[in-house]
Design an enzyme around this catalytic site. Sequence first.
Site, PDB file in Angstrom:
ATOM      1  N   MET A 131       1.857  -7.195  26.087  1.00 52.36           N
ATOM      2  CA  MET A 131       1.375  -7.254  24.708  1.00 52.36           C
ATOM      3  C   MET A 131       2.079  -8.325  23.874  1.00 52.36           C
ATOM      4  SD  MET A 131      -0.993  -5.293  25.211  1.00 52.36           S
ATOM      5  CE  MET A 131      -1.860  -4.402  23.948  1.00 52.36           C
TER       6      MET A 131
ATOM      7  N   HIS B 122      -8.400  -8.032  29.603  1.00 53.16           N
ATOM      8  CA  HIS B 122      -8.509  -7.516  28.235  1.00 53.16           C
ATOM      9  C   HIS B 122      -9.638  -6.483  28.181  1.00 53.16           C
ATOM     10  CE1 HIS B 122      -7.998  -7.593  23.897  1.00 53.16           C
ATOM     11  NE2 HIS B 122      -9.321  -7.548  23.812  1.00 53.16           N
TER      12      HIS B 122
ATOM     13  N   ILE C 244       1.752 -15.536  24.992  1.00 54.09           N
ATOM     14  CA  ILE C 244       2.490 -16.448  25.869  1.00 54.09           C
ATOM     15  C   ILE C 244       2.722 -17.765  25.129  1.00 54.09           C
ATOM     16  CG2 ILE C 244       2.353 -17.746  28.045  1.00 54.09           C
ATOM     17  CD1 ILE C 244       2.693 -14.782  28.579  1.00 54.09           C
TER      18      ILE C 244
ATOM     19  N   LYS D  74      10.922 -17.274  21.002  1.00 50.11           N
ATOM     20  CA  LYS D  74      10.082 -17.049  22.190  1.00 50.11           C
ATOM     21  C   LYS D  74      10.485 -18.034  23.297  1.00 50.11           C
ATOM     22  CE  LYS D  74       5.649 -16.262  21.454  1.00 50.11           C
ATOM     23  NZ  LYS D  74       5.308 -14.917  21.925  1.00 50.11           N
TER      24      LYS D  74
ATOM     25  N   ASN E  51      -2.655  -1.034  35.721  1.00 49.48           N
ATOM     26  CA  ASN E  51      -3.212  -2.235  36.359  1.00 49.48           C
ATOM     27  C   ASN E  51      -2.214  -2.842  37.345  1.00 49.48           C
ATOM     28  OD1 ASN E  51      -6.019  -3.093  35.336  1.00 49.48           O
ATOM     29  ND2 ASN E  51      -4.966  -2.343  33.508  1.00 49.48           N
TER      30      ASN E  51
HETATM   31  C1  GAR Z   1      -5.245  -2.483  29.781  1.00 51.26           C
HETATM   32  O1  GAR Z   1      -6.387  -1.786  29.354  1.00 51.26           O
HETATM   33  C2  GAR Z   1      -5.356  -3.963  29.474  1.00 51.26           C
HETATM   34  O2  GAR Z   1      -6.679  -4.437  29.551  1.00 51.26           O
HETATM   35  C3  GAR Z   1      -4.853  -4.001  28.050  1.00 51.26           C
HETATM   36  O3  GAR Z   1      -3.764  -3.119  28.040  1.00 51.26           O
HETATM   37  C4  GAR Z   1      -4.018  -2.056  28.947  1.00 51.26           C
HETATM   38  C5  GAR Z   1      -2.793  -1.849  29.799  1.00 51.26           C
HETATM   39  O4  GAR Z   1      -2.901  -0.698  30.576  1.00 51.26           O
HETATM   40  N1  GAR Z   1      -4.479  -5.327  27.679  1.00 51.26           N
HETATM   41  C6  GAR Z   1      -4.625  -5.816  26.458  1.00 51.26           C
HETATM   42  O5  GAR Z   1      -5.066  -5.172  25.527  1.00 51.26           O
HETATM   43  C7  GAR Z   1      -4.224  -7.278  26.292  1.00 51.26           C
HETATM   44  N2  GAR Z   1      -4.668  -7.823  25.059  1.00 51.26           N
HETATM   45  P1  GAR Z   1      -1.915  -0.461  31.808  1.00 51.26           P
HETATM   46  O6  GAR Z   1      -0.499  -0.667  31.284  1.00 51.26           O
HETATM   47  O7  GAR Z   1      -2.138   0.953  32.208  1.00 51.26           O
HETATM   48  O8  GAR Z   1      -2.271  -1.449  32.877  1.00 51.26           O
END
Ligand code: GAR
Length: 194
Positions: free
Chosen positions: A90, A109, A93, A65, A14
């Site tokens: 992950m 998400h 915040i 944190k 992303n």
């Molecule tokens: C993505 O699918 C995002 O939606 C998810 O982690 C993945 C990261 O992929 N986020 C969560 O689950 C947040 N709770 P990437 O590192 O290839 O962008």
Amino acid sequence: MTKIAVFASGNGTNLQAIIDAVRRGGLAASIELVVCDRPGAYCLTRAREAGIPYFMFYPRKYPSKAAYEELILQQLTEAGVEYIVLAGYMRIIGLTLLNAYPQRIINIHPSLLPSFPGRDAIGQALDAGVPLTGVTIHYVDEGIDTGPTIAQRPVFIDPGESRESLEQKIHAVEHELYPQVLQEIFTQRRVFNA
Ligand code: GAR
């Protein structure tokens, strides 16, 4: 040009989609900083290759944190960052960043929230046997994937579909939707009443 920081913990596809959208002029933003909490994560390689400064930290080396978020906040302030964009970050915040960036932290998400919040949303959807999941973009609050929704897109799950295949479908939607929605927020073409 909106100044943003992208927070990531893993592969960073992303992040890459956002970098690519900025490059081709589809997103009026400048990525001032990548923040990552995992050494060796591929998102750091992507930042390096794109010439974007990054801040990598070991959460366990800090007493709290608030302690590491203070440090992050310092860097964000120095770089003039206006929005924090979470892209597979992950960690929850904390109040240090939430208070500094009210309604200015956005997350993506891989489910149709409020279904399947938290970790492994794709696995949760497969285990539940539902025929439909999707992608949610939302403002971040102090809960786990609970902030006000900005945009959602459905993704159908085929009978017997593998995890790999569903992951690919969800990622394809994410990579298109995230830059597009960010652009709408930054150019205020859509006002979100969060
Ligand atoms: C993505 O699918 C995002 O939606 C998810 O982690 C993945 C990261 O992929 N986020 C969560 O689950 C947040 N709770 P990437 O590192 O290839 O962008």
